[in-house]
Design an enzyme around this catalytic site. Structure first.
Site, mmCIF file in Angstrom:
data_model
loop_
_atom_site.group_PDB
_atom_site.id
_atom_site.type_symbol
_atom_site.label_atom_id
_atom_site.label_comp_id
_atom_site.label_asym_id
_atom_site.label_seq_id
_atom_site.Cartn_x
_atom_site.Cartn_y
_atom_site.Cartn_z
ATOM 1 C CG ASP A 183 27.119 50.192 24.183
ATOM 2 O OD1 ASP A 183 27.786 49.422 24.839
ATOM 3 O OD2 ASP A 183 27.368 51.544 24.839
ATOM 4 C CD GLU A 214 36.593 47.149 25.687
ATOM 5 O OE1 GLU A 214 36.499 47.672 27.153
ATOM 6 O OE2 GLU A 214 35.388 47.635 24.834
ATOM 7 C CG ASP A 232 35.364 48.071 21.935
ATOM 8 O OD1 ASP A 232 36.192 47.927 22.769
ATOM 9 O OD2 ASP A 232 34.680 47.169 22.378
#
Length: 319
Positions: free
Chosen positions: A119, A210, A208
């Site tokens: 990534d 987090e 994403d």
């Protein structure tokens, strides 16, 4: 007496001592003057050029700092807070849970039957996709957006570059639950590269979610508010693309900030854990689809494993 007189009275024709000394002095004065060793005493000889000063040795080049905040700085400290838009996949995980050492790569038995991926974000800029392909990398995700105002300036060339060497590729969105609704961010993501198409070469988009690299770990939200925000994003993404978005997270963040919510198991899981195994998974998932196993891998840093063969990867991309 005669002998004494002869020693005192000089003989005729013999010069006296004083006259002899004077003659010696005149002889010396008549000698030619020898040139001096110094060039200053001989105006006809040009002076030798001055020796140039020895240049000082160049200063050693400054070491390039890694993108984003230092993982050694305490999360939330001024030294660790980046500018909005600079976040990348795993930034919060590395800051809170530690970056992987080279020895943290999966054991050979764990790697069998899995497919290597990477990534990237704007921090990698121009990626050596051919190098990654030759090393066995077969899929890649590129950061497309963050919040509702940031787009990756390198997205097009990174997204197209992975495709150009033969990889299956997709896009991810770095969530900012403190700066816009989940539905609004899903729309922004789809409108700026996060869409999906059939054919087996485009992976579904990734949320994403987090540790917050900009402040409060859970973005100032309660567990219920956080699961509501995530649900809004996932619902809007599926309505726009027809695919369930992948959720990238770590078990520690998920269990802390969603209270161990178990209601999103229909969405593929991309788990972050920098170790030799994926370890405990976030609540609600019996298995992972992808695993980010290191942030210190070759060429780009972040390396990942798809939990299946290259053929299974193609089927996953095709939907």
């Amino acid at each position: 007496m005669e002998c004494v007189r002869r020693s005192i009275i000089p003989r005729p024709g013999r010069p006296r001592p004083r006259l002899r000394l004077a003659a010696v002095l005149l002889t010396l004065l008549a000698l030619p003057v020898l040139p001096a060793a110094s060039a200053a005493a001989d105006p006809a000889r040009p002076a030798p050029p001055a020796r140039p000063a020895r240049p000082a040795p160049p200063a050693p080049p400054a070491l390039l700092a890694p993108p984003g905040p230092s993982v050694l700085a305490p999360p939330g400290s001024p030294e660790s807070v980046p500018v909005r838009g600079n976040a990348y996949m795993g930034m919060g995980v590395a800051a809170h849970e530690g970056a992987a050492a080279p020895s943290g790569a999966p054991a050979p038995a764990t790697r069998a039957g899995q497919t290597e991926g990477v990534d990237v974000s704007s921090h990698q800029q121009d990626v050596a996709w051919s190098t990654l392909w030759r090393s066995g990398t077969r899929w890649a995700y590129t950061k497309a957006t963050e919040g509702t105002s940031y787009t990756n300036p390198y997205f097009s060339q990174q997204y197209s570059g992975a495709y150009g060497v033969g990889m299956v590729r997709g896009a991810y969105h770095f969530a900012a639950p403190d700066s816009g609704s989940g539905a609004a961010q899903a729309d922004y993501f789809v409108d700026h590269g996060g869409g999906w198409s059939g054919g087996g070469r485009t992976l579904p988009g990734v949320l994403d979610i987090e540790w917050n690299p900009y402040g409060d770990s859970c973005y100032g939200k309660s567990a219920d508010a956080m699961t509501g925000w995530i649900g809004d994003f996932l619902s809007r993404y599926k309505a726009r693309t027809g695919r369930d978005a992948v959720i990238y997270t770590s078990a520690s963040w998920w269990n802390s900030c969603t209270g161990g919510y178990r209601g999103f198991a229909a969405n593929p899981l991309w788990v972050a854990r920098y170790a030799s195994s994926a370890g405990e998974l976030p609540a609600g998932w019996p298995a992972y689809t992808m695993w980010q196993y290191t942030s210190t891998g070759p060429t780009v840093g972040d390396h990942d494993r798809f939990n299946g063969s290259p053929d299974a990867l193609g089927q996953f991309a095709a939907g």
